[in-house]
Design an enzyme around this catalytic site. Structure first.
Site, PDB file in Angstrom:
ATOM      1  CG  ASP A  47      -2.281   0.729   0.818  1.00  0.00           C
ATOM      2  OD1 ASP A  47      -2.790   0.494  -0.290  1.00  0.00           O
ATOM      3  OD2 ASP A  47      -2.764   1.540   1.628  1.00  0.00           O
ATOM      4  CD  GLU A  88      -2.845   7.853   3.323  1.00  0.00           C
ATOM      5  OE1 GLU A  88      -3.747   8.563   3.816  1.00  0.00           O
ATOM      6  OE2 GLU A  88      -3.028   7.125   2.343  1.00  0.00           O
ATOM      7  CD  GLU A 140      -8.853   8.726  -0.575  1.00  0.00           C
ATOM      8  OE1 GLU A 140      -8.432   7.636  -0.126  1.00  0.00           O
ATOM      9  OE2 GLU A 140      -8.228   9.786  -0.444  1.00  0.00           O
ATOM     10  CD  GLU A 210      -9.369  -0.368  -3.142  1.00  0.00           C
ATOM     11  OE1 GLU A 210      -8.913  -1.006  -2.166  1.00  0.00           O
ATOM     12  OE2 GLU A 210      -8.915   0.738  -3.481  1.00  0.00           O
TER      13      GLU A 210
HETATM   14  C1  HMH Z   1      -5.392  -0.029  -2.365  1.00  0.00           C
HETATM   15  N1  HMH Z   1      -7.043   1.697  -1.919  1.00  0.00           N
HETATM   16  C2  HMH Z   1      -5.812   1.232  -1.699  1.00  0.00           C
HETATM   17  N2  HMH Z   1      -4.946   1.883  -0.912  1.00  0.00           N
HETATM   18  C3  HMH Z   1      -5.312   3.044  -0.316  1.00  0.00           C
HETATM   19  N3  HMH Z   1      -4.423   3.673   0.489  1.00  0.00           N
HETATM   20  C4  HMH Z   1      -6.613   3.558  -0.523  1.00  0.00           C
HETATM   21  C5  HMH Z   1      -7.449   2.843  -1.349  1.00  0.00           C
HETATM   22  C6  HMH Z   1      -7.106   4.817   0.137  1.00  0.00           C
HETATM   23  O1  HMH Z   1      -6.343   5.893  -0.108  1.00  0.00           O
END
Ligand code: HMH
Length: 221
Positions: A47, A88, A140, A210
């Site tokens: 991520d 972040e 999001e 996702e």
């Molecule tokens: C895969 N989807 C993924 N990572 C993230 N950080 C977000 C959504 C949200 O920003």
């Protein structure tokens, strides 16, 4: 009573896929405390790379909002989201360090490469603002709904993962997602049938990516 927007219509129509993305076994395992920490570390590392690719997508969306939006307030909402991304990225580096994960050595897995490819295709100037803001909202919103579920009353999320869950599950992030949803609904209301179709297909593509992104963390590369 609140009028139903296109997003709400699509959420009903595609409920099972949306639930697949927001109630994935990885999320459920965080919520019930049975999470394998190696899965969490894989997700964290992957991520981090995704968020780095998300920044230029957000920047491209900001440009579209500035050029194409009928309401100037959109730029502030997107800019606020972009500003949070700097924090972040720092957070990801700190969190990775905490878990002994080296962010400079992470190799993107196939699902991550694929999802970042979708982001890149959405950066094209040919992609309409309406389509791009719908994708941005969906990306999001999936994290917001997923992680909010892990900090709800009755959840057994391990204490060392609560901060992660709160990053996306907190109320302010929820309000931000609501603002994005409002913008997307406003744009979709004025969109042509062709644009609507493109936005819906993109929304589904985000949800599929996702699900595959979560799957990756469980070792199903
Ligand atoms: C895969 N989807 C993924 N990572 C993230 N950080 C977000 C959504 C949200 O920003």
């Amino acid at each position: 009573e609140k009028k139903m927007g296109m997003i709400e219509v699509w959420l009903r129509k595609h409920r099972s896929l949306y639930n697949g993305a927001t109630r994935h076994p990885l999320i459920l395992s965080i919520r019930d405390g049975t999470i394998n920490i190696d899965c969490f570390k894989t997700w964290l590392a992957q991520d981090y790379l995704f968020v780095r690719a998300f920044v230029p997508f957000a920047a491209s969306l900001l440009i579209k909002a500035w050029k194409e939006s009928d309401e100037s307030g959109d730029v502030e909402v997107i800019l606020g989201g972009m500003a949070s991304l700097e924090d972040e990225i720092s957070w990801f580096k700190r969190e990775a360090n905490k878990w002994g994960v080296s962010v400079s050595d992470v190799v993107p897995q196939r699902a991550n490469v694929k999802y970042c490819g979708l982001l890149e295709s959405l950066m094209s100037p040919e992609v309409e603002y309406t389509v791009a803001i719908t994708a941005f909202w969906a990306i999001e919103a999936v994290y917001q709904e997923s992680f909010a579920h892990c900090i709800e009353e009755g959840s057994k999320t391990p204490p060392e993962l609560k901060e992660t869950c709160a990053r996306w599950g907190n109320e302010a992030f929820g309000n931000y997602c609501q603002s994005l949803q409002k913008i997307a609904n406003r744009r979709l209301q004025k969109a042509s049938d062709e644009e609507l179709k493109k936005a819906e297909v993109t929304f589904l593509s985000v949800l599929e990516n996702e699900v595959e992104f979560w799957n990756m963390s469980r070792g199903n590369v």
